[in-house]
Enzyme design. Structure first.
Site, PDB file in Angstrom:
ATOM      1  N   CYS A 246       0.754  -1.076   0.014  1.00 58.95           N
ATOM      2  CA  CYS A 246      -0.091   0.105   0.059  1.00 58.95           C
ATOM      3  C   CYS A 246       0.917   1.320  -0.275  1.00 58.95           C
ATOM      4  O   CYS A 246       1.957   1.197  -0.731  1.00 58.95           O
ATOM      5  CB  CYS A 246      -0.995  -0.047   1.275  1.00 58.95           C
ATOM      6  SG  CYS A 246      -2.238   0.976   1.148  1.00 58.95           S
ATOM      7  N   THR A 247       0.600   2.320   0.714  1.00 58.36           N
ATOM      8  CA  THR A 247       1.351   3.685   0.752  1.00 58.36           C
ATOM      9  C   THR A 247       2.652   3.453   1.498  1.00 58.36           C
ATOM     10  O   THR A 247       3.304   4.355   1.705  1.00 58.36           O
ATOM     11  CB  THR A 247       0.475   4.735   1.062  1.00 58.36           C
ATOM     12  OG1 THR A 247      -0.098   4.286   2.176  1.00 58.36           O
ATOM     13  CG2 THR A 247      -0.527   4.922   0.362  1.00 58.36           C
TER      14      THR A 247
END
Lengths: 231, 231
Positions: free
Chosen positions: B108-109
């Site tokens: 993800c981020t």
């Protein structure tokens, strides 16, 4: 609840216990926590930290005694169920909540706890593939599907099925568009690198190794359940 | 490490921070925790409980200062990355570990944090679909795939991609049979009830609602990253 509350939040209670399999409930948690107008409760007998079967430790936020009546009762599974299958206080909490809950639900071997509480007798339901035959001992019509809905009972298969299960519940409670938004937000577009997630598709040697590694636990669990159902 | 330890355990470190998205790392945790001869570390700046972006609270087990050199450095994402993008101590920990790690990874981020630490420049990598253009600002060759491997960098897409990501790493470290056994154990045979897990498949109205809900956060994040890369 006062008459002024036109739309009180939907309450979802996740029932925790030591040696729970954390992904059984952390998958659904991520979905449930994104629902609109919903209050999530992480319930346990006490507020002591709960250690999962593989060591991850998290904090419950509400004791059984403090729990409000739940709209959705949700029981995850894991090796820790064995100690709860005969725990009267624990099962009494499930029975009491079940009297008023709109949905009585589980993921993985959490359905064996619902079974031990007498909450799945005569219902269609599922569990982790290794425990399907054990669920049958509780008078359940066992269905080897990923998510099974029978009236107000919604049960999921093993561990990761919790994400599919929770999206089904999101759709039931709030409609498809909300569930789809959550699916997109968590980018649930699964692409397993192997095709080994079910005993229908895994290589035989892999199935045998998983069965062998779980044999002792499953034998112990079977004896506990056979004792319960003989009573 | 003494010469007598022929096969020292593989060390996998999960780097936590407040407002992490819990499923970014709890999915991989379930896979990593089942690997043979592996030691998992839940790392954070201090041992204080860590609250995820949606409220679930966890206990880290090892402070950055206490961390051994890690074989696998793993950084999850979540809204909490914004505060860490400019946190020198946090980024220094990643840079130091990256000097000796066999694999430098994110879900993800989390890849934006690797980017801010200068660890993805010139590499192919991915992130949550909403942040693909932000990852590019760090000089990354952005690839909108579920899991991207480029030399010793392994990155996953949004949230639930962590399960696919972790099975890929399990296969890299221990071979396909071990990864397949874990997949079967967690019954990872996904069957999403909707086909809305990617902006390539979700209905346009659903995409627009998710984009609108995240617009402020993404705008803030873009400004932070533009400031960092301009320095």
């Amino acid at each position: 609840m006062s008459a002024i509350e036109i739309n009180p939040p939907i309450s979802i209670g996740i029932v925790l216990f030591p040696n729970v399999t954390q992904l059984d409930f952390t998958g659904p948690y991520e979905v449930f926590a994104k629902l609109p107008n919903t209050r999530l409760y992480l319930l346990a007998e006490t507020l002591e930290p709960i250690k999962s079967d593989r060591g991850l430790t998290f904090l419950p936020d509400t004791s059984f005694a403090q729990s409000p009546p739940l709209d959705v009762l949700f029981v995850p599974g894991g090796p820790g169920i064995d100690a709860k299958l005969e725990d009267k206080n624990f099962l009494d909490f499930l029975k009491t909540q079940a009297q008023t809950a709109r949905y009585i639900t589980s993921v993985c071997t959490g359905s064996l706890l619902l079974g031990a509480a007498g909450l799945l007798q005569g219902y269609r339901a599922t569990t982790h593939w290794l425990s399907l035959d054990l669920l049958r001992l509780f008078g359940v019509e066992v269905v080897p599907q990923r998510v099974v809905i029978d009236r107000d009972r919604i049960t999921g298969g093993g561990v990761t099925s919790g994400i599919d299960f929770a999206l089904v519940i999101a759709g039931e409670l709030f409609g498809d568009a909300i569930a789809q938004s959550i699916q997109l937000g968590i980018e649930y577009n699964p692409q397993p690198p192997f095709n080994s997630g079910s005993p229908q598709t895994a290589p035989e040697a892999v199935i045998n190794s998983v069965k062998a590694a779980s044999q002792n636990r499953q034998d112990t669990r079977r004896k506990i359940i056979q004792k319960i159902v003989a009573q």
